[in-house]
Write a protein that holds these residues in place. Structure first.
Motif, short mmCIF file in Angstrom:
data_model
loop_
_atom_site.label_atom_id
_atom_site.label_comp_id
_atom_site.label_asym_id
_atom_site.label_seq_id
_atom_site.Cartn_x
_atom_site.Cartn_y
_atom_site.Cartn_z
N VAL A 254 -8.54 -5.23 3.15
CA VAL A 254 -7.36 -5.34 4.01
C VAL A 254 -7.32 -4.22 5.06
CG1 VAL A 254 -6.01 -6.51 2.24
CG2 VAL A 254 -5.93 -4.02 2.38
N ALA A 255 -8.38 -3.38 5.10
CA ALA A 255 -8.52 -2.32 6.10
C ALA A 255 -7.41 -1.28 6.02
CB ALA A 255 -8.59 -2.92 7.52
N TYR A 256 -6.99 -0.95 4.80
CA TYR A 256 -6.07 0.16 4.58
C TYR A 256 -6.82 1.25 3.81
CZ TYR A 256 -1.99 -2.64 5.96
OH TYR A 256 -1.07 -3.40 6.66
N ARG A 257 -7.12 2.35 4.45
CA ARG A 257 -7.93 3.38 3.85
C ARG A 257 -7.10 4.28 2.93
NH1 ARG A 257 -11.54 0.48 4.76
NH2 ARG A 257 -13.11 0.67 6.41
N ARG A 258 -7.75 4.79 1.88
CA ARG A 258 -7.07 5.63 0.91
C ARG A 258 -8.10 6.51 0.19
NH1 ARG A 258 -2.57 8.28 -0.88
NH2 ARG A 258 -1.89 7.70 -2.97
N LYS A 259 -7.80 7.80 0.06
CA LYS A 259 -8.68 8.70 -0.68
C LYS A 259 -8.39 8.61 -2.17
CE LYS A 259 -9.29 12.16 2.98
NZ LYS A 259 -9.11 13.59 3.35
N ARG A 260 -9.45 8.66 -2.97
CA ARG A 260 -9.26 8.63 -4.42
C ARG A 260 -10.53 9.07 -5.13
NH1 ARG A 260 -8.73 3.46 -3.02
NH2 ARG A 260 -6.60 3.36 -3.77
N TYR A 261 -10.38 9.38 -6.39
CA TYR A 261 -11.50 9.58 -7.30
C TYR A 261 -11.59 8.38 -8.23
CZ TYR A 261 -11.62 14.62 -6.24
OH TYR A 261 -11.72 15.83 -5.62
N LEU A 321 -17.54 11.48 -12.35
CA LEU A 321 -16.37 11.67 -11.50
C LEU A 321 -16.83 11.70 -10.06
CD1 LEU A 321 -13.32 12.34 -11.18
CD2 LEU A 321 -13.95 14.76 -11.31
N VAL A 322 -16.42 10.70 -9.27
CA VAL A 322 -16.87 10.59 -7.89
C VAL A 322 -15.68 10.35 -6.97
CG1 VAL A 322 -19.19 9.76 -8.44
CG2 VAL A 322 -17.34 8.11 -8.22
N ALA A 323 -15.82 10.79 -5.72
CA ALA A 323 -14.76 10.66 -4.74
C ALA A 323 -15.13 9.63 -3.68
CB ALA A 323 -14.49 12.01 -4.07
N SER A 324 -14.10 9.04 -3.06
CA SER A 324 -14.35 8.14 -1.94
C SER A 324 -14.83 8.94 -0.73
CB SER A 324 -13.07 7.38 -1.59
OG SER A 324 -12.01 8.27 -1.31
N HIS A 325 -15.39 8.23 0.23
CA HIS A 325 -15.89 8.90 1.43
C HIS A 325 -15.28 8.23 2.65
CE1 HIS A 325 -18.62 5.47 1.94
NE2 HIS A 325 -18.85 5.57 0.64
N GLN A 326 -15.60 8.74 3.80
CA GLN A 326 -14.94 8.30 5.02
C GLN A 326 -15.14 6.81 5.31
OE1 GLN A 326 -15.92 10.72 8.37
NE2 GLN A 326 -14.37 9.84 9.71
N GLY A 327 -16.27 6.26 4.91
CA GLY A 327 -16.57 4.88 5.26
C GLY A 327 -15.95 3.84 4.35
N SER A 328 -15.42 4.26 3.20
CA SER A 328 -14.89 3.29 2.25
C SER A 328 -13.84 3.95 1.38
CB SER A 328 -16.02 2.74 1.36
OG SER A 328 -15.50 1.92 0.32
N SER A 329 -12.86 3.15 0.92
CA SER A 329 -11.85 3.63 -0.02
C SER A 329 -12.34 3.57 -1.46
CB SER A 329 -10.57 2.80 0.12
OG SER A 329 -10.01 2.93 1.40
N GLN A 330 -13.50 2.96 -1.68
CA GLN A 330 -14.01 2.77 -3.04
C GLN A 330 -15.08 3.79 -3.38
OE1 GLN A 330 -12.92 0.82 -5.48
NE2 GLN A 330 -14.47 1.70 -6.82
N PRO A 331 -14.80 4.72 -4.30
CA PRO A 331 -15.83 5.65 -4.74
C PRO A 331 -16.99 4.90 -5.40
CG PRO A 331 -13.65 6.41 -5.41
CD PRO A 331 -13.49 5.00 -4.93
#
Length: 485
Positions: A254-261, A321-331
């Motif tokens: 849906v093109a809504y970006r979000r940072k997460r682990y 334990l991994v973090a999302s990156h700029q290109g995707s909200s999915q770690p």
């Protein structure tokens, strides 16, 4: 809106199932889309986290939030709780002290008392005055000669197995016993399924995998496959992303970006029939991720015990334990962990890790070396929104006018998340929330506990786990864990 809104919930874990239950009980037209053939798969759940007593590193505010959310969860899912206390011990090898835990427990105890004064219906984890009890080494040595009754009635009764079996020389004192109860993931899934099957406005779509999301004006158009091949389309007014560790996949759609682990975890299923006791849950604190991380023994029926060891050799995993990156909200988890999530475990690796978990508990309870592996691990991944990997109390975030993502770390946060969604979108009149949780959810709170348990046992067996993980244990009726001098 002139017509009833239609809402789609993507994901049938604890978050999605709870969202669908709440919306369905409110009379809202809800569609729950779940890829698997049953609800509530995913990371192992074994206790409420009422008060956050397992996490020394989180703030008092998070502890109080988890307490309140856990109480709400007990009231929403009354047939899912295993009523027995939890022992919390600090090993001699650990840098922490019992006093630090006690200071925080006093804060939690006051908060629990205030919640009960505000609403007597909140008294679901025992009497506030008896929220915890301290045991010196002398107290425990006295209990070593005690005989546990078949139906333990107080803290002392429950502590007898620990007093007789734990290596007290390895512990700091006092040992703490808290009214922190167990939570059955299988009875939770069974309760939600039985409820949604009864509600005429709730639509449960199992074996249904989301493929595309588009917008038609203000509405969402979902395309999904049933049984891997049959294509369906659903148009709804609101969209709730409850995809757990895969929440970022829908964010990207849906093109809504979000940072997460995202963090991969596992718990291990063992059998220890040699013990004749009814056990409390037992926590040996430790520094997470080190060779002496927290050890956790969770009792179930039929001599089944679930184990955690917060080391990279047991519950935690290297690169887990991994973090999302700029290109995707999915770690992106490492491929070897993705393979576990998609295809299951290698039997030898599962046994090796389970045996390490047994040894980890055995260092504190030597008799537990007699236990042996019993089936595959309980495993999955969880999301942690934002930039703080230690966050444990979280619920929901919004983007746009009609998109919400449930971002819980602990299952007890799910009900608060969906309640906030209902209020943010004005789905029901505000006076609705003047009612009690039981009045808002007459269907799920009136389910037969025996039918819930039978359904849960079937779910456990279907997934290849022992039936004991689904059975009610502890005290089935209401109990007051009175203090015993």
């Amino acid at each position: 809106m002139d017509q009833k809104p239609k809402i789609a919930v993507i994901g049938g874990g604890v978050a999605g199932a709870t969202a669908a239950v709440h919306l369905g009980e409110l009379g809202i037209d809800v569609h729950l889309i779940e890829r698997k053939n049953e609800l509530v798969n995913g990371p192992p759940i074994c206790h409420l986290h009422a008060g956050g007593n397992l996490y020394r590193e989180i703030s008092e505010n998070q502890c109080i939030e988890l307490l309140r959310q856990s109480i709400e969860s007990v009231r929403l899912y009354p047939h899912t709780i295993n009523v027995r206390p939890t022992v919390i011990a600090v090993p001699v090898s650990d840098s922490g002290t019992p006093q630090t835990i006690i200071d925080r427990l006093d804060v939690i105890k006051r908060s629990y008392s205030e919640l009960v004064i505000t609403d007597p219906g909140n008294k679901v984890i025992g009497e506030p005055d008896d929220y915890y009890k301290l045991y010196t080494r002398t107290d425990l040595e006295k209990l070593q000669s005690g005989v546990q009754p078949g139906n333990p009635q107080n803290m002392d009764d429950w502590v007898i197995p620990f007093a007789r079996s734990a290596d007290l020389s390895k512990l700091k004192f006092p040992v703490i016993v808290v009214q922190e109860y167990g939570w059955s993931v299988f009875r939770l899934g069974a309760s939600a399924t039985l409820d949604l099957q009864k509600l005429p406005n709730a639509n449960l779509h199992l074996n249904s995998e989301l493929k595309r999301i588009a917008q038609n004006g203000e509405r969402w158009v979902l395309q999904y496959l049933v049984d891997g091949h049959e294509s369906h389309e659903l148009e709804v007014d609101y969209l709730i992303n409850a995809c757990g560790y895969e929440t970022g996949i829908v964010d990207d759609l849906v093109a809504y970006r979000r940072k997460r682990y995202v963090e991969f975890k596992a718990a291990y299923v063992t059998e220890w029939k040699e013990s004749e006791y009814q056990w409390p849950e037992i926590i040996f604190h430790g520094e997470r991720g080190t060779p002496q991380g927290m050890a956790q023994l969770t009792p179930y029926a039929d001599g089944i015990f679930q184990l955690h060891g917060m080391t990279e050799d047991i519950t935690l995993f290297k690169g887990g334990l991994v973090a999302s990156h700029q290109g995707s909200s999915q770690p992106a988890l490492p491929e070897k962990l993705n393979k576990k999530l998609k295809s299951g475990w290698n039997e030898n690796i599962a046994r090796e890790r389970t045996e390490k978990a047994i040894d980890f508990i055995g260092q504190y309870i030597p008799e537990f070396y007699e236990a042996h592996p019993k089936g595959l691990p309980l495993f999955g991944a969880q999301q942690i929104p934002g930039n703080d990997a230690s966050l444990r109390a979280s619920d929901v975030s919004f983007d746009g006018q009609r998109y919400a993502r449930i971002e819980i770390v602990k299952g007890s946060s799910a009900y608060e998340a969906v309640r906030k969604i209902v209020q943010a979108w004005n789905l029901v009149p505000s006076w609705k929330y003047d009612q009690s949780i039981e009045e808002l959810h007459p269907c799920i709170t009136s389910l037969s506990p025996d039918i819930v348990e039978q359904f849960a046992i079937q779910m456990a067996v279907n997934r290849g786990y022992p039936a004991g993980l689904a059975k009610a244990v502890g005290v089935k009726e209401s109990i007051n864990f009175e203090k015993v001098s």
